[in-house]
Write a protein that holds these residues in place. Sequence first.
Motif, PDB file in Angstrom:
ATOM      1  N   ILE A  73      42.772  45.923  47.709  1.00 34.01           N
ATOM      2  CA  ILE A  73      43.720  44.811  47.572  1.00 34.01           C
ATOM      3  C   ILE A  73      43.281  43.747  46.571  1.00 34.01           C
ATOM      4  N   CYS A  74      42.059  43.818  46.084  1.00 29.24           N
ATOM      5  CA  CYS A  74      41.550  42.726  45.241  1.00 29.24           C
ATOM      6  C   CYS A  74      41.157  43.227  43.852  1.00 29.24           C
ATOM      7  N   ARG A  75      41.993  42.946  42.877  1.00 24.88           N
ATOM      8  CA  ARG A  75      41.699  43.415  41.522  1.00 24.88           C
ATOM      9  C   ARG A  75      40.517  42.669  40.912  1.00 24.88           C
ATOM     10  N   HIS A  76      40.280  41.435  41.361  1.00 23.58           N
ATOM     11  CA  HIS A  76      39.146  40.674  40.824  1.00 23.58           C
ATOM     12  C   HIS A  76      37.829  41.347  41.185  1.00 23.58           C
ATOM     13  N   CYS A  77      37.718  41.788  42.418  1.00 25.62           N
ATOM     14  CA  CYS A  77      36.488  42.462  42.849  1.00 25.62           C
ATOM     15  C   CYS A  77      36.374  43.843  42.214  1.00 25.62           C
ATOM     16  N   ARG A  78      37.502  44.518  42.007  1.00 25.52           N
ATOM     17  CA  ARG A  78      37.442  45.815  41.314  1.00 25.52           C
ATOM     18  C   ARG A  78      36.886  45.612  39.910  1.00 25.52           C
ATOM     19  N   ALA A 137      38.436  48.691  51.668  1.00 24.83           N
ATOM     20  CA  ALA A 137      39.741  48.073  51.919  1.00 24.83           C
ATOM     21  C   ALA A 137      39.903  46.820  51.068  1.00 24.83           C
ATOM     22  N   HIS A 138      38.835  46.047  50.950  1.00 28.26           N
ATOM     23  CA  HIS A 138      38.923  44.851  50.118  1.00 28.26           C
ATOM     24  C   HIS A 138      39.165  45.234  48.654  1.00 28.26           C
ATOM     25  N   LEU A 139      38.476  46.272  48.195  1.00 30.72           N
ATOM     26  CA  LEU A 139      38.649  46.702  46.803  1.00 30.72           C
ATOM     27  C   LEU A 139      40.073  47.196  46.530  1.00 30.72           C
ATOM     28  N   LYS A 159      35.813  38.636  52.518  1.00 33.40           N
ATOM     29  CA  LYS A 159      36.150  37.739  51.409  1.00 33.40           C
ATOM     30  C   LYS A 159      35.442  38.258  50.151  1.00 33.40           C
ATOM     31  N   CYS A 160      35.904  37.796  49.002  1.00 34.15           N
ATOM     32  CA  CYS A 160      35.309  38.218  47.735  1.00 34.15           C
ATOM     33  C   CYS A 160      33.797  37.963  47.755  1.00 34.15           C
ATOM     34  N   ARG A 161      33.402  36.828  48.298  1.00 30.17           N
ATOM     35  CA  ARG A 161      31.978  36.489  48.360  1.00 30.17           C
ATOM     36  C   ARG A 161      31.197  37.567  49.114  1.00 30.17           C
TER      37      ARG A 161
HETATM   38 ZN   LIG Z   1      37.800  40.194  46.150  1.00 31.32          ZN
END
Ligand SMILES: [Zn+2]
Length: 76
Positions: free
Chosen positions: A34-39, A30-32, A3-5
């Motif tokens: 798919i997740c532009r917020h975390c990038r 892998a999370h990065l 998760k983002c957290r």
């Molecule tokens: Zn994220």
Amino acid sequence: MLKCRDLVNQADLLIDGAELRPGRRLALRAHLLICRHCRRYLRQLDALTDHLHQPPPPLNERDTRAVLERLEPRGR
Ligand SMILES: [Zn+2]
């Protein structure tokens, strides 16, 4: 799935280039993907970290004098 957290909690390790277990590193990557917020979060954290490690700019002549005047003992 991370998760983002989870990513935020380990973002400093990624920024510092710390050794991570291969499975953990893969999960973060892998999370990065798919997740532009975390990038975006990671980019901003990286930029902030870079900025904080920069030395302050040198003082110009006028600012140097202003600092020295403040250091002068009063009443001279
Ligand atoms: Zn994220």
